[in-house]
Write a protein that holds these residues in place. Structure first.
Motif, PDB file in Angstrom:
ATOM      1  N   GLY A 213     -19.691 149.005  71.469  1.00 43.34           N
ATOM      2  CA  GLY A 213     -19.525 150.436  71.729  1.00 43.34           C
ATOM      3  C   GLY A 213     -19.906 150.735  73.168  1.00 43.34           C
ATOM      4  O   GLY A 213     -21.025 150.433  73.590  1.00 43.34           O
ATOM      5  N   LEU A 214     -18.977 151.329  73.926  1.00 44.50           N
ATOM      6  CA  LEU A 214     -19.234 151.568  75.347  1.00 44.50           C
ATOM      7  C   LEU A 214     -20.342 152.601  75.534  1.00 44.50           C
ATOM      8  O   LEU A 214     -21.094 152.549  76.512  1.00 44.50           O
ATOM      9  N   ASP A 215     -20.473 153.531  74.565  1.00 45.23           N
ATOM     10  CA  ASP A 215     -21.551 154.529  74.649  1.00 45.23           C
ATOM     11  C   ASP A 215     -22.914 153.832  74.480  1.00 45.23           C
ATOM     12  O   ASP A 215     -23.879 154.148  75.177  1.00 45.23           O
ATOM     13  N   THR A 216     -22.953 152.864  73.558  1.00 46.57           N
ATOM     14  CA  THR A 216     -24.205 152.108  73.352  1.00 46.57           C
ATOM     15  C   THR A 216     -24.545 151.317  74.611  1.00 46.57           C
ATOM     16  O   THR A 216     -25.698 151.276  75.043  1.00 46.57           O
ATOM     17  N   MET A 217     -23.528 150.669  75.197  1.00 46.85           N
ATOM     18  CA  MET A 217     -23.726 149.902  76.432  1.00 46.85           C
ATOM     19  C   MET A 217     -24.334 150.807  77.508  1.00 46.85           C
ATOM     20  O   MET A 217     -25.320 150.464  78.153  1.00 46.85           O
ATOM     21  N   ALA A 218     -23.719 151.973  77.687  1.00 47.32           N
ATOM     22  CA  ALA A 218     -24.181 152.904  78.722  1.00 47.32           C
ATOM     23  C   ALA A 218     -25.620 153.333  78.448  1.00 47.32           C
ATOM     24  O   ALA A 218     -26.434 153.465  79.370  1.00 47.32           O
ATOM     25  N   HIS A 219     -25.950 153.518  77.151  1.00 52.31           N
ATOM     26  CA  HIS A 219     -27.303 153.938  76.775  1.00 52.31           C
ATOM     27  C   HIS A 219     -28.330 152.856  77.155  1.00 52.31           C
ATOM     28  O   HIS A 219     -29.394 153.148  77.690  1.00 52.31           O
ATOM     29  N   VAL A 220     -27.979 151.597  76.860  1.00 53.83           N
ATOM     30  CA  VAL A 220     -28.902 150.498  77.154  1.00 53.83           C
ATOM     31  C   VAL A 220     -29.090 150.356  78.672  1.00 53.83           C
ATOM     32  O   VAL A 220     -30.194 150.126  79.159  1.00 53.83           O
ATOM     33  N   ILE A 221     -27.984 150.518  79.411  1.00 52.43           N
ATOM     34  CA  ILE A 221     -28.064 150.428  80.877  1.00 52.43           C
ATOM     35  C   ILE A 221     -28.952 151.555  81.417  1.00 52.43           C
ATOM     36  O   ILE A 221     -29.800 151.345  82.289  1.00 52.43           O
ATOM     37  N   LYS A 222     -28.788 152.764  80.836  1.00 52.41           N
ATOM     38  CA  LYS A 222     -29.608 153.898  81.274  1.00 52.41           C
ATOM     39  C   LYS A 222     -31.084 153.656  80.976  1.00 52.41           C
ATOM     40  O   LYS A 222     -31.955 153.983  81.783  1.00 52.41           O
ATOM     41  N   THR A 223     -31.361 153.040  79.812  1.00 54.36           N
ATOM     42  CA  THR A 223     -32.749 152.705  79.476  1.00 54.36           C
ATOM     43  C   THR A 223     -33.339 151.804  80.554  1.00 54.36           C
ATOM     44  O   THR A 223     -34.483 151.977  80.979  1.00 54.36           O
TER      45      THR A 223
ATOM     46  N   SER B 274     -24.063 152.586  84.974  1.00 59.50           N
ATOM     47  CA  SER B 274     -22.725 152.387  84.420  1.00 59.50           C
ATOM     48  C   SER B 274     -21.710 152.606  85.527  1.00 59.50           C
ATOM     49  O   SER B 274     -21.764 153.627  86.225  1.00 59.50           O
ATOM     50  N   PRO B 275     -20.764 151.660  85.704  1.00 62.12           N
ATOM     51  CA  PRO B 275     -19.727 151.864  86.728  1.00 62.12           C
ATOM     52  C   PRO B 275     -18.871 153.092  86.403  1.00 62.12           C
ATOM     53  O   PRO B 275     -18.828 153.539  85.252  1.00 62.12           O
ATOM     54  N   ASP B 276     -18.192 153.616  87.427  1.00 64.75           N
ATOM     55  CA  ASP B 276     -17.386 154.841  87.266  1.00 64.75           C
ATOM     56  C   ASP B 276     -16.392 154.702  86.120  1.00 64.75           C
ATOM     57  O   ASP B 276     -16.198 155.621  85.327  1.00 64.75           O
ATOM     58  N   TRP B 277     -15.719 153.529  86.058  1.00 66.22           N
ATOM     59  CA  TRP B 277     -14.679 153.363  85.025  1.00 66.22           C
ATOM     60  C   TRP B 277     -15.260 153.460  83.619  1.00 66.22           C
ATOM     61  O   TRP B 277     -14.621 153.974  82.715  1.00 66.22           O
TER      62      TRP B 277
ATOM     63  N   GLY C 296     -10.799 152.928  68.565  1.00 63.52           N
ATOM     64  CA  GLY C 296      -9.453 152.365  68.698  1.00 63.52           C
ATOM     65  C   GLY C 296      -9.027 152.108  70.130  1.00 63.52           C
ATOM     66  O   GLY C 296      -7.945 151.574  70.376  1.00 63.52           O
ATOM     67  N   ALA C 297      -9.842 152.518  71.101  1.00 62.08           N
ATOM     68  CA  ALA C 297      -9.514 152.237  72.502  1.00 62.08           C
ATOM     69  C   ALA C 297     -10.784 152.167  73.324  1.00 62.08           C
ATOM     70  O   ALA C 297     -11.736 152.904  73.077  1.00 62.08           O
ATOM     71  N   GLY C 298     -10.784 151.272  74.286  1.00 59.68           N
ATOM     72  CA  GLY C 298     -11.915 151.135  75.196  1.00 59.68           C
ATOM     73  C   GLY C 298     -11.413 150.432  76.428  1.00 59.68           C
ATOM     74  O   GLY C 298     -10.436 150.858  77.034  1.00 59.68           O
ATOM     75  N   ILE C 299     -12.038 149.301  76.781  1.00 59.34           N
ATOM     76  CA  ILE C 299     -11.552 148.500  77.899  1.00 59.34           C
ATOM     77  C   ILE C 299     -10.223 147.866  77.465  1.00 59.34           C
ATOM     78  O   ILE C 299      -9.284 147.758  78.233  1.00 59.34           O
ATOM     79  N   PHE C 300     -10.174 147.472  76.178  1.00 59.87           N
ATOM     80  CA  PHE C 300      -8.938 146.954  75.597  1.00 59.87           C
ATOM     81  C   PHE C 300      -8.410 147.961  74.586  1.00 59.87           C
ATOM     82  O   PHE C 300      -9.169 148.774  74.074  1.00 59.87           O
ATOM     83  N   ARG C 301      -7.102 147.851  74.293  1.00 59.00           N
ATOM     84  CA  ARG C 301      -6.515 148.740  73.299  1.00 59.00           C
ATOM     85  C   ARG C 301      -5.360 148.012  72.637  1.00 59.00           C
ATOM     86  O   ARG C 301      -4.684 147.212  73.289  1.00 59.00           O
ATOM     87  N   LYS C 302      -5.169 148.285  71.359  1.00 54.99           N
ATOM     88  CA  LYS C 302      -4.043 147.663  70.658  1.00 54.99           C
ATOM     89  C   LYS C 302      -2.877 148.627  70.672  1.00 54.99           C
ATOM     90  O   LYS C 302      -3.017 149.785  70.304  1.00 54.99           O
ATOM     91  N   VAL C 303      -1.714 148.152  71.123  1.00 55.30           N
ATOM     92  CA  VAL C 303      -0.501 148.977  71.062  1.00 55.30           C
ATOM     93  C   VAL C 303       0.488 148.208  70.210  1.00 55.30           C
ATOM     94  O   VAL C 303       1.029 147.189  70.640  1.00 55.30           O
ATOM     95  N   GLY C 304       0.670 148.663  68.971  1.00 57.35           N
ATOM     96  CA  GLY C 304       1.472 147.889  68.022  1.00 57.35           C
ATOM     97  C   GLY C 304       0.774 146.566  67.794  1.00 57.35           C
ATOM     98  O   GLY C 304      -0.383 146.536  67.399  1.00 57.35           O
ATOM     99  N   LYS C 305       1.495 145.467  68.100  1.00 55.98           N
ATOM    100  CA  LYS C 305       0.879 144.153  67.908  1.00 55.98           C
ATOM    101  C   LYS C 305       0.272 143.636  69.211  1.00 55.98           C
ATOM    102  O   LYS C 305      -0.391 142.603  69.224  1.00 55.98           O
ATOM    103  N   ASP C 306       0.545 144.327  70.312  1.00 58.07           N
ATOM    104  CA  ASP C 306       0.116 143.833  71.625  1.00 58.07           C
ATOM    105  C   ASP C 306      -1.231 144.396  72.035  1.00 58.07           C
ATOM    106  O   ASP C 306      -1.601 145.500  71.656  1.00 58.07           O
TER     107      ASP C 306
ATOM    108  N   LEU D  34      -7.936 148.682  86.785  1.00 58.73           N
ATOM    109  CA  LEU D  34      -8.607 149.667  87.630  1.00 58.73           C
ATOM    110  C   LEU D  34      -7.722 150.134  88.794  1.00 58.73           C
ATOM    111  O   LEU D  34      -7.781 151.290  89.201  1.00 58.73           O
ATOM    112  N   GLU D  35      -6.889 149.217  89.329  1.00 56.41           N
ATOM    113  CA  GLU D  35      -6.036 149.606  90.463  1.00 56.41           C
ATOM    114  C   GLU D  35      -4.969 150.599  90.019  1.00 56.41           C
ATOM    115  O   GLU D  35      -4.709 151.592  90.688  1.00 56.41           O
TER     116      GLU D  35
END
Length: 789
Positions: free
Chosen positions: A245-255, A271-274, A289-299, A305-306
Motif C-alpha cells: 500500500g503506497l499510503d502505508t509506505m508513505a506513512h513509514v517514510i514519514k515516521t 516520499s518522492p513527488d510521484w 486496483g492501481a498504483g505504480i503498476f496497473r492491470k489493463v485487461g490482461k496487460d 515518470l517522463e
C-alpha cells in the motif's frame, strides 16, 4: 524462574488488518482468542469486530488455516467487554500507529489486566519506552513490544522489543511461546524507530527509489533487477510497495523523517513527488486496483515518470547484467558490477553500497549482533541473504575499501564514515557467532531452552551444523542418526522427487531401522517434502515403449508404501511445503505424520492425466471401509475424498489437509518449521516406547462396488454438462472412482489390499499409454502448469 508463559486465553486489541490476522493466527495455533475494537455506532455493539472476522475469509493468502476457525474467535468491544480481559494471559495491542490513542487505551484497560498477564504492543515503529510510561508500575515489567510482519500467519519474523522496565523472564516466556506455539523466528530489537526489519528494509527501498531516478531507470526495469536475480521475492521493490500500500509506505517514510532527525541519511526520508501524486489521486496500489503498476485487461502497465502516464511494463534486465548476476562467485560478481559502465550494473552496485554503508553505520544502535539484522531482513522481507551476509560473501575487506572510496569521492548517499570496526574485521559471521559492536566480540546464538528443539536452525553465512552420522546413502537418499535411537532419512533428488534410487533406498532404510533403531523419520533438509514421482523418468520409459519397465516402477512404488506401512518400527513422516502425489502417499502410509502448518498436500496425479498408484487410492478405500464399520455406508465415506482426488485438490494448510482427508485426525501439526524434526522424532520415540506394532494386514475391506461407481458417474456427468471438467478429466475421474470402489463387484463385497493395488496399477498403466496423458506430463515438465486437454 520458569521460561514458560502459560497461555490459555489471549486478547487482541484492534480489529484492523493486522489485529484481525494476529487473532486468526493465535486461533490457528489453538489459542482461545478474544478480538476487541470500538463499539459499533449502530447494529450490534460488536459489529466492527464481527465484520473484521467475516472479512478474514475473503483475504488472500488466507489468514485462517481452516474456514471453520473464524467461529472460534470471540468478538468484544471496549465499552462492554473489558471484563473478558480478566482471564487472559497474553494481551496484544494492535491499534493504529498513534501514540496518544495507544496510551489512552492502556489507561482504559489497565484496571482489567490480571496480575500475571503479559501486555505487548504490535507497533511497527513507535517507542516502546514511551508507551510504557503511562502504565501502572506493576504492569511495566510485563510490557514489551512484539512486532509481527504482514501477513502474520506466513511471515516468519517477530521482533521482540524490551522496554527498560521489562522483566527478563517475561521476555523469555514470550519468546518461547512465539517460537513454538506460533512458529515464529524471534529477533531482539532495540527501542529505535522502525526497529530492525523496517529500518533496514525501508532504507533499502528508499535507496532504490533514489538510484532509480539517478540512473534514469524505469520502475519495471528496477523490479526485473531487484527480484529473483538478487535472491529476493518476485514482487521485487515497486510491486512490493503496491502490495503493501503506497499510503502505508508513505506513512513509514514519514515516521522515519519525524523520529530520526539526526540520521546522516535524513535528507532521503521523504516520499518522492510521484508517490505523493499517486496517493493524492487515490491510487494506493493493489487495494485500489492501481498504483505504480496497473492491470489493463490482461496487460500490466507501469507509471512512466517522463510521460507522466502509464506505459506497457516491458523493460527487462539487460542480458549483460544478467550474465554478471548469474556468476557463482560473489567477489567476482561485485567487482564486475562496480566496474561495468552499464547503468543497470552501476545502479545495483550503488544500491548495495548504500545498503551496506547504512547497515554498518547503524548496527550498534539498532541490534545486538549482525545476525539479528540479517535474519530480520531474510524473515521479514524474504531475501535469501541479509545485507551483512551479501557483503561478507563478496569479500568483506575489499567491499569495505570500495565503500570507503565511494564515500570519499562523494558518490555515496551520505558522507558519514564507516564505523571504526569495519576495516578492522574480515567479516561479521563465523562458526562461533556473529559480531556485536557493543561487546566488540562474536556472540553465539541464544541459549534459551526452546532453541534446543531446533536441530538445524536457519543458518547465517559461516554457520555449520553437524550433519549426523551416516547409516547409508545412495544416489537418491541418505539415512543418518544422532545416536538417539531414531534414524532419519532424507532425499537428494531435485524437489525431492521419487526416483528408483529413492524407492530402493527407502526399502533399505526401513529394513535397517527395523534392525538397528527404535524408529525412522522421513524428513527433508529443506522444502518441499516431495513433489512426487520423477515424471521425466516415467515419460522417458513410456516414450521408449518400455512398458514392463514402467509397470515394474509402479509396482516398486506400491511395495515401498507397503514397506513403510508394515514396518516393525514406527515410520513418521515430517512434512513441510509441498507433499504431492507419491510424497502424499508416503505420508499416508506412515505410522504418523507430523506436518508443518504450511504444508500443501495433494494427490495431484489427475492433473497430469494419471491416478494415484503408490497405494494412495487403496489407502483411501481401506480408511473408508474402517470408518464405515461392519455393514456401514462405505460410499458416504468415499464421497468425502473422491472430489479431493478427482479435482487434484491441494491443501492450503495442514489443517485443511485434515479436512480434505489427506491427513488423519490423529496426525500432528507443528507450527515452527525448524522444530519439525524434533517433534517428529519425539512422536516416533513415543510410539516406540508404547510398544509399537504395525497394523494387521487389511484382508476384509468392504467396497462400494458397481453401485458406488454408478453413483460417482452421475456426479461426473453433471460436472461434464456444466463444463466443470473436460471429456478427458471425466475419463480419469471415472477410473479413480472405479479403483476407490473396488472395481465392478457387488456393493459391500470384501477384498484385500493386493486386489486394490492391482486395480491401481492396471488403470495407471492404461492411462499412461494414452496420448493425452503423455501430452499432460510433457506440458507439466515444460511449464510447471497442468494442461486441460
Amino acid at each position: 524462574m520458569s521460561h514458560k508463559l502459560l497461555v490459555r486465553r489471549a486478547a487482541v486489541l484492534g480489529a484492523g488488518v493486522m489485529g484481525a490476522q494476529i487473532a486468526a493466527h493465535l486461533t490457528n495455533a489453538g489459542v482461545d482468542t478474544v478480538l476487541f475494537d470500538l463499539p459499533a455506532k449502530d447494529g450490534p455493539a460488536d459489529g466492527i469486530v464481527l465484520k473484521a472476522i467475516a472479512n478474514l475469509g475473503k483475504l488472500s493468502p488466507a489468514p485462517l488455516a481452516g474456514k471453520a476457525l473464524a467461529e472460534a474467535i470471540t468478538p468484544a468491544n471496549y465499552e462492554t467487554g473489558l471484563d473478558q480481559l480478566k482471564d487472559c494471559d497474553l494481551i496484544i495491542e494492535a491499534i493504529a500507529e498513534r501514540m496518544d490513542w495507544k496510551q489512552d487505551l492502556y489507561k482504559k484497560i489497565a484496571p482489567f489486566v490480571p496480575a500475571h498477564a503479559v501486555l505487548a504492543s504490535n507497533t511497527s515503529g513507535l517507542g516502546i519506552n514511551t508507551l510504557a510510561e503511562v502504565l501502572p508500575e506493576e504492569l511495566r515489567h510485563r510490557f514489551c513490544g512484539v512486532h509481527f510482519f504482514n501477513p502474520p500467519r506466513y511471515m516468519h519474523l517477530a521482533e521482540l522489543i524490551p522496554a527498560r522496565t521489562t522483566d527478563a523472564t517475561v521476555l523469555e516466556g514470550l519468546e518461547t511461546f512465539l517460537t513454538t506455539a506460533l512458529g515464529k523466528g524471534v529477533v531482539h530489537a532495540k527501542d529505535t524507530p522502525n526497529f530492525i526489519g523496517n529500518r533496514i528494509g525501508v532504507f533499502s527501498i528508499l535507496s532504490v527509489i533514489h538510484h532509480t531516478r539517478q540512473f534514469g531507470l524505469g520502475f519495471d526495469e528496477v523490479d526485473a533487477l531487484t527480484g529473483p536475480l538478487l535472491g529476493r521475492p518476485k514482487s521485487a521493490t515497486y510491486r512490493t510497495s503496491d502490495v503493501v500500500g503506497l499510503d502505508t509506505m508513505a506513512h513509514v517514510i514519514k515516521t522515519m523523517a519525524d523520529t530520526l532527525p539526526d540520521d546522516p541519511w535524513h535528507a532521503y526520508f521523504q516520499s518522492p513527488d510521484w508517490l505523493q501524486a499517486l496517493i493524492a489521486k487515490g491510487a494506493l496500489g493493489q487495494k485500489t486496483g492501481a498504483g505504480i503498476f496497473r492491470k489493463v485487461g490482461k496487460d500490466i502497465v507501469v507509471l512512466d515518470l517522463e510521460k507522466q502516464d502509464y506505459r506497457a511494463a516491458d523493460r527487462a534486465a539487460a542480458p549483460e547484467v544478467v550474465e554478471i548476476l548469474k556468476l557463482k562467485n560473489p567477489a567476482e560478481k561485485f567487482a564486475k558490477l562496480r566496474e561495468s559502465q552499464h547503468p543497470q550494473a552501476q545502479f545495483l552496485w550503488a544500491c548495495f553500497r548504500d545498503l551496506f554503508h547504512y547497515s554498518a553505520f547503524h548496527l550498534a544502535d539498532i541490534a545486538d549482533t549482525a545476525r539479528d539484522v540479517d535474519l530480520a531482513i531474510r524473515w521479514g522481507y524474504g531475501w535469501t541473504q541479509g545485507p551483512f551476509e551479501s557483503w561478507q560473501a563478496a569479500g568483506w575487506k575489499q567491499v569495505a575499501q570500495w565503500i570507503a572510496e565511494d564515500i570519499a569521492a562523494g558518490k555515496s548517499m551520505a558522507g558519514a564514515a564507516l564505523p571504526a570496526w569495519v576495516p578492522e574485521r574480515d567479516g561479521v559471521h563465523a562458526a562461533e557467532g556473529s559480531y556485536s559492536p557493543a561487546k566488540n566480540a562474536l556472540l553465539p546464538r541464544s541459549s534459551l531452552p526452546v532453541y534446543k528443539r531446533q536441530r538445524f536452525p536457519d543458518p547465517v553465512l559461516g554457520e555449520k551444523f553437524a550433519q549426523g552420522e551416516t547409516v547409508f546413502e545412495n544416489d537418491g537418499l541418505r539415512m543418518w542418526h544422532d545416536g538417539d535411537g531414531i534414524a532419519v532419512v532424507g532425499f537428494k533428488t531435485k524437489m525431492n522427487t521419487v526416483s528408483d534410487a529413492v524407492l530402493d533406498g527407502l526399502q533399505e532404510a526401513v529394513g535397517r531401522a527395523e534392525r538397528d533403531f527404535a524408529g525412522l523419520v522421513i524428513w527433508q533438509h529443506r522444502e518441499p517434502f516431495s513433489a512426487g514421482a520423477d515424471l521425466a523418468g516415467a515419460l522417458g520409459a513410456l516414450q521408449a515403449e518400455k512398458l514392463d519397465l514402467f509397470e515394474a516402477m509402479v509396482a516398486n512404488f506400491q511395495a515401498t508404501s507397503q514397506r513403510i506401512k508394515y514396518s516393525l518400527v514406527p515410520v513418521v513422516a515430517a512434512v513441510r511445503g509441498l507433499a504431492l502425489g507419491g510424497g502424499c502417499e508416503f505420508q499416508m502410509h506412515s505410522a504418523k505424520t507430523v506436518a508443518h502448518l504450511e504444508s500443501y498436500i495433494g494427490l495431484v496425479e489427475a492433473g497430469v492425466g494419471l491416478l494415484p498408484a503408490g497405494g494412495g487410492l487403496k489407502e483411501l478405500a481401506v480408511r473408508a471401509s474402517a470408518a464405515a464399520g461392519p455393514g456401514g455406508d462405505v460410499f458416504a465415506e468415499l464421497k468425502k475424498t473422491f472430489e479431493t482426488v478427482a479435482m487434484a485438490k491441494v491443501s492450503n494448510s495442514a489443517l485443511n489437509a485434515k479436512e480434505l482427508g489427506l491427513l488423519r485426525g490423529t496426525d500432528r501439526i507443528a507450527f515452527n518449521a525448524f522444530e519439525l524434526l524434533h517433534i517428529a522424532k519425539a512422536e516416533a520415540r513415543g510410539l516406540a516406547e508404547a510398544g509399537y506394532r504395525p497394523p494387521l494386514p487389511a484382508r476384509r475391506i468392504a467396497v462400494a462396488g458397481d453401485v458406488g461407481i454408478a453413483t460417482f458417474k452421475m456426479l461426473l456427468v453433471n460436472m461434464l454438462e456444466g463444463r466443470f471438467v473436460s471429456e478427458y478429466d471425466f475419463e480419469i475421474a471415472e477410473r479413480i472412482a472405479t479403483v476407490l470402489c473396488g472395481g465392478n463387484l457387488d456393493r459391500g463385497a470384501l477384498v484385500d489390499e493386493e486386489w486394490l493395488l492391482k486395480l491401481e496399477r492396471k488403470h495407471f498403466v492404461e492411462l499412461a499409454q494414452q496420448e493425452k496423458t503423455q501430452a499432460r506430463i510433457a506440458h507439466m515438465l515444460k511449464t510447471g502448469k497442468p494442461l486441460r486437454n
